[in-house]
Scaffold this motif. Structure first.
Motif, short mmCIF file in Angstrom:
data_model
loop_
_atom_site.label_atom_id
_atom_site.label_comp_id
_atom_site.label_asym_id
_atom_site.label_seq_id
_atom_site.Cartn_x
_atom_site.Cartn_y
_atom_site.Cartn_z
N VAL A 443 3.89 -42.77 -30.99
CA VAL A 443 3.92 -43.65 -32.17
C VAL A 443 5.31 -44.24 -32.34
O VAL A 443 5.47 -45.44 -32.64
N LEU A 444 6.33 -43.42 -32.16
CA LEU A 444 7.71 -43.93 -32.29
C LEU A 444 8.03 -44.96 -31.23
O LEU A 444 8.74 -45.93 -31.48
N ARG A 445 7.49 -44.77 -30.02
CA ARG A 445 7.73 -45.77 -28.96
C ARG A 445 7.07 -47.10 -29.32
O ARG A 445 7.59 -48.16 -28.99
N ASP A 446 5.92 -47.05 -30.02
CA ASP A 446 5.25 -48.28 -30.42
C ASP A 446 6.06 -49.06 -31.44
O ASP A 446 5.83 -50.27 -31.62
N LEU A 447 6.98 -48.38 -32.16
CA LEU A 447 7.75 -49.07 -33.19
C LEU A 447 8.80 -49.99 -32.59
O LEU A 447 9.24 -50.95 -33.25
N ALA A 448 9.22 -49.73 -31.38
CA ALA A 448 10.19 -50.59 -30.67
C ALA A 448 11.45 -50.81 -31.49
O ALA A 448 11.89 -51.94 -31.74
N GLY A 449 12.05 -49.70 -31.95
CA GLY A 449 13.34 -49.80 -32.63
C GLY A 449 13.28 -50.04 -34.11
O GLY A 449 14.32 -50.07 -34.77
N ARG A 450 12.11 -50.22 -34.69
CA ARG A 450 12.02 -50.42 -36.13
C ARG A 450 12.22 -49.10 -36.87
O ARG A 450 12.00 -48.02 -36.31
N PRO A 451 12.61 -49.16 -38.15
CA PRO A 451 12.83 -47.91 -38.91
C PRO A 451 11.55 -47.08 -38.96
O PRO A 451 10.44 -47.61 -39.11
N ALA A 452 11.69 -45.78 -38.84
CA ALA A 452 10.54 -44.88 -38.79
C ALA A 452 10.42 -44.10 -40.09
O ALA A 452 11.41 -43.74 -40.73
N ASP A 453 9.18 -43.87 -40.49
CA ASP A 453 8.84 -43.04 -41.63
C ASP A 453 8.26 -41.74 -41.07
O ASP A 453 7.18 -41.74 -40.47
N ARG A 454 8.98 -40.65 -41.25
CA ARG A 454 8.59 -39.40 -40.60
C ARG A 454 7.19 -38.95 -41.01
O ARG A 454 6.38 -38.57 -40.16
#
Length: 778
Positions: A443-454
């Motif tokens: 899921v984090l890889r799909d964000l492509a550098g965008r801020p993540a919500d744990r």
């Protein structure tokens, strides 16, 4: 569209119908007003599975439905017609034993526990005054044991009659839809059995099985009534005339029972043509003959025998042991047959010849495993009813012998099965937790550098991991079935070998063994009773609560999709109404307009869409495009029903229709790819997994968190509109010229468009979109 108040019914009834928006109801007669815009319409079939409250009572037919599923779970066979027929025969025989088991359980409650044990015990009749007129102390006409049994036989006989009536009534309401005429039906099948013209119309087989099962039920009641009387007459010094009559009656019962078994053993469905012919004499005279023998058994048992008293359990306890042994042998034989079919492969066949698909569930043993579960469900329900009635009649006094010893042994193994299930659930929970941790990184890889919500990342990953539990269903079914077979065999050996309950058999053993036996017997009896109470409570709630009925409707969506080929008392097959409905609608519309259409289906609706497309003629099928989403065609049906939804059949359907596109999500526990490809060079059916949620965080366009949709709301995804638009664009350039059908007498159920003065024929670019919606579909 269905929630719009401006929607009107185009054709159909309150059970299943086709709807359009009111503005589109007469689209074919006003083509210029629509300017080539496609006209959507929806086929609604939810009332076939979750209509009125009486559908909740179908829960009592659950074992029959499950064994009927086992018939359709056979592995794909190659040039083994005799083995295929043997597989169907074994499942039909297993279904017959379930009918006998259900009626025997009713006989156990009414004849043994109530009329024989309780009515023959002064302490029990004093607690239940409604049985007082049957007590020997009353001296009444009904106080003799044979007459008490004859009166109590009304209960299981009425149950058998009710099952027969419901089977006939539901056939008329659901499954009596005539398929298209021979000239309008499908040609030589290219997609397997589902493309055969008689697949959805097996009237003759259902009527034949209904006659045999009804006769078997009535004969079971007759044997339960006559056997105790014959046992008494055969004592030394007994009446010779009654003894001879008892032998003759049992010979007649065996002969008629053999006839019922022979009817079940006759060749099954004739799918190559509709089974319109009916064996009227067989359907009428076999149940009537069994009913006549039941009346003779009642007269024989009711004959005056002043010296006869009821003590202990009713003679004939061994019947439950014989039924359990027969069911176990049938399941073992079915497993051997399924293994032979699964290993069959035509000469020169290579796994790369067809698109890859998931392996058959349990390596082809899904049918035998499910048949074992059906037998286990029948045993639990029978034992649960008997145990609860015995406890109700006896209270805590321990004055009655209670139900047969075998039922107590079978209840005692339930805690072991539950322990295995808990262990399996713990294993799956650990696996899901580990998979969820792996999915977080994806899921984090799909964000492509965008801020993540744990927390949101955890929720998405957990949903994806939970969706994979569906793929572990074969493991759960296999473990439970194997444990049930092994423990059921142990219970049968214990009951027949000792003739006593587990607690009594453990007497004198080590204290630990005695404690384990006592705990297992007490806990098993409590669990059986609790399970039965929960079962009835669930059915009662579903009877009153529409939302609960929709939940149960999900179960029926899968369980009652298939025709009643193994058990006539199973819940009715809604697809024998829905598939002909869709087939007639598509065939008549294309004939009247010359247009093409997109057949769109969600979840179980996609299965109906595929089944209906298979039933079209090759010419009409080539004018249809499929759009499926959240589809279980391969993930569930392809694994559990490989002979009918395997990769060969689905690949053939893909070749026959104009085009096919499928949408799915990684968060969907039911839907999945339809025709996956190993190297990306296979058929272009499945789109890449859709994003779920559509937006990870908050944006100007989505200021609030987007929901995780899972199995629902596929039409809200922009990909749906995109694929639909592409399919319509693909269909439109090749549309033939409109062709009005004046005087088309071969178009039953659909009037040709008006071609008189002032009317307009449909333009070439008017494309119909059929929606197959269940509203409560799985």
């Amino acid at each position: 569209m269905l929630d719009d108040g401006r929607t009107v019914r185009v054709t159909g009834d309150d059970t299943a119908a086709v709807y359009r928006r009111a503005a589109d109801a007469d689209a074919e007669t006003r083509p210029r007003a629509h300017d080539g815009r496609p006209v959507p319409e929806a086929y609604v079939w939810c009332n076939l599975t979750s209509g009125d409250g009486s559908r909740a009572l179908w829960l009592l037919l659950l074992p029959f439905m499950v064994v009927n599923l086992a018939h359709w779970m056979r592995p794909a066979a190659h040039r083994r017609p005799r083995t295929v027929r043997l597989y169907g025969l074994l499942v039909r025989l297993a279904g017959l034993t379930l009918t006998v088991l259900l009626v025997a359980a009713a006989c156990e409650v009414a004849l043994d526990l109530a009329a024989w044990q309780c009515a023959g015990t002064r302490a029990c009749t004093s607690r239940h005054s409604w049985l007082g007129f049957l007590a020997p102390a009353s001296g009444g006409w009904w106080s003799e044991p044979g007459r008490r049994l004859a009166l109590a036989a009304l209960v299981p006989a009425a149950l058998t009659g009710l099952l027969c009536y419901l089977s006939h009534r539901t056939w008329s309401a659901y499954e009596s839809q005539q398929p298209p005429a021979p000239g309008d039906g499908p040609g030589e099948p290219g997609g397997g059995a589902l493309a055969r013209p008689g697949f959805w119309y097996g009237r003759r087989l259902v009527a034949r099985l209904r006659a045999a099962h009804t006769a078997a039920g009535l004969l079971t009641v007759a044997a339960a009534v006559a056997t105790p009387a014959a046992h008494f007459d055969r004592r030394p010094g007994g009446p010779a005339a009654l003894d001879a009559l008892g032998w003759l009656l049992h010979a007649a019962l065996l002969t008629t029972g053999a006839a019922a078994v022979a009817v079940v053993c006759r060749r099954g469905r004739s799918e190559h043509r509709p089974d319109r012919r009916l064996d009227r004499r067989l359907a009428r005279w076999l149940p009537l003959g069994a009913l006549l023998l039941l009346l003779l058994a009642v007269l024989y048992a009711g004959w005056s025998r002043p010296a006869w008293t009821s003590t202990g359990r009713l003679p004939g306890d061994a019947s439950f042991g014989a039924l359990s042994l027969t069911q176990g042998l049938l399941v073992v034989a079915l497993a051997a047959t399924a293994r032979t079919l699964h290993r069959s492969r035509p000469a020169g066949h290579s796994p790369t010849d067809t698109p890859p698909g998931p392996r058959a569930a349990l390596h082809g043993q899904g049918g035998p495993a499910v048949a074992m579960l059906a037998c286990a469900l029948g045993g639990v329900m029978s034992g649960g009813v008997a145990q609860r009635v015995a406890d109700w009649l006896d209270g805590t006094g321990g004055r009655l012998p209670g139900p047969p010893v075998l039922l107590t042994w079978q209840a005692s193994v339930i805690p072991v099965v539950l322990l295995l299930l808990l262990t399996l659930a713990a294993r799956l929970a650990v696996r899901t937790w580990r998979l969820a941790r792996t999915e977080r990184a994806r899921v984090l890889r799909d964000l492509a550098g965008r801020p993540a919500d744990r927390e949101r990342t955890r929720r998405i990953a957990r949903t994806r991991a939970m969706a994979t539990l569906t793929d572990e269903a074969p493991l759960a079914v296999g473990v439970v079935s194997a444990a049930t077979l092994a423990l059921g065999t142990a219970a049968l050996i214990g009951a027949l070998g000792t003739g006593r309950t587990p607690v009594q058999a453990a007497g004198g053993a080590h204290p630990a063994v005695q404690g384990a036996a006592q705990t297992a017997q007490a806990l098993g009896s409590w669990l059986v009773g609790l399970g039965f109470v929960l079962f009835v409570t669930w059915g009662r709630r579903a009877y009153k609560d529409a939302s609960a009925r929709r939940t149960i409707g999900i179960l029926w969506d899968v369980g009652t999709f298939w025709p009643r080929a193994a058990h006539p008392f199973a819940p009715p097959c809604y697809a024998e109404r829905a598939v002909p409905d869709l087939t007639w609608r598509m065939a008549t519309w294309t004939r009247a307009t010359g247009g093409r259409l997109v057949l769109s289906g969600h979840s179980q609706g996609s299965v109906l869409a595929a089944a209906a497309a298979w039933q079209l003629t090759p010419a009409v099928r080539a004018r249809v495009a499929l759009l499926t989403y959240g589809s279980p065609l391969t993930r569930l049906y392809g694994r559990w029903f490989p002979a009918h939804f395997g990769p060969d059949a689905l690949a053939a359907l893909h070749r026959d229709v104009d085009c096919w596109r499928n949408l799915y999500r990684l968060t969907d526990p039911i839907g999945g790819p339809v025709l996956p490809s190993r190297d990306g060079t296979g058929p272009d059916v499945d789109r890449a997994p859709l994003k779920d949620p559509l937006v990870y965080g908050r944006t100007a366009r989505h200021p609030l968190p987007a929901p995780i949709l899972g199995h629902s709301d596929y039409q809200a995804d922009p990909a749906f509109a995109e694929e639909r638009r592409r399919l319509l664009a693909r269909l439109r350039p090749d549309l033939p010229a409109p062709r009005p059908a004046p005087g088309d007498a071969a178009d039953p159920g659909s009037a040709p468009p008006d071609t008189g003065p002032g009317s307009e024929a449909p333009p070439p670019d008017t494309t119909g979109t059929q929606g197959s919606s269940g509203r409560s579909s799985a």
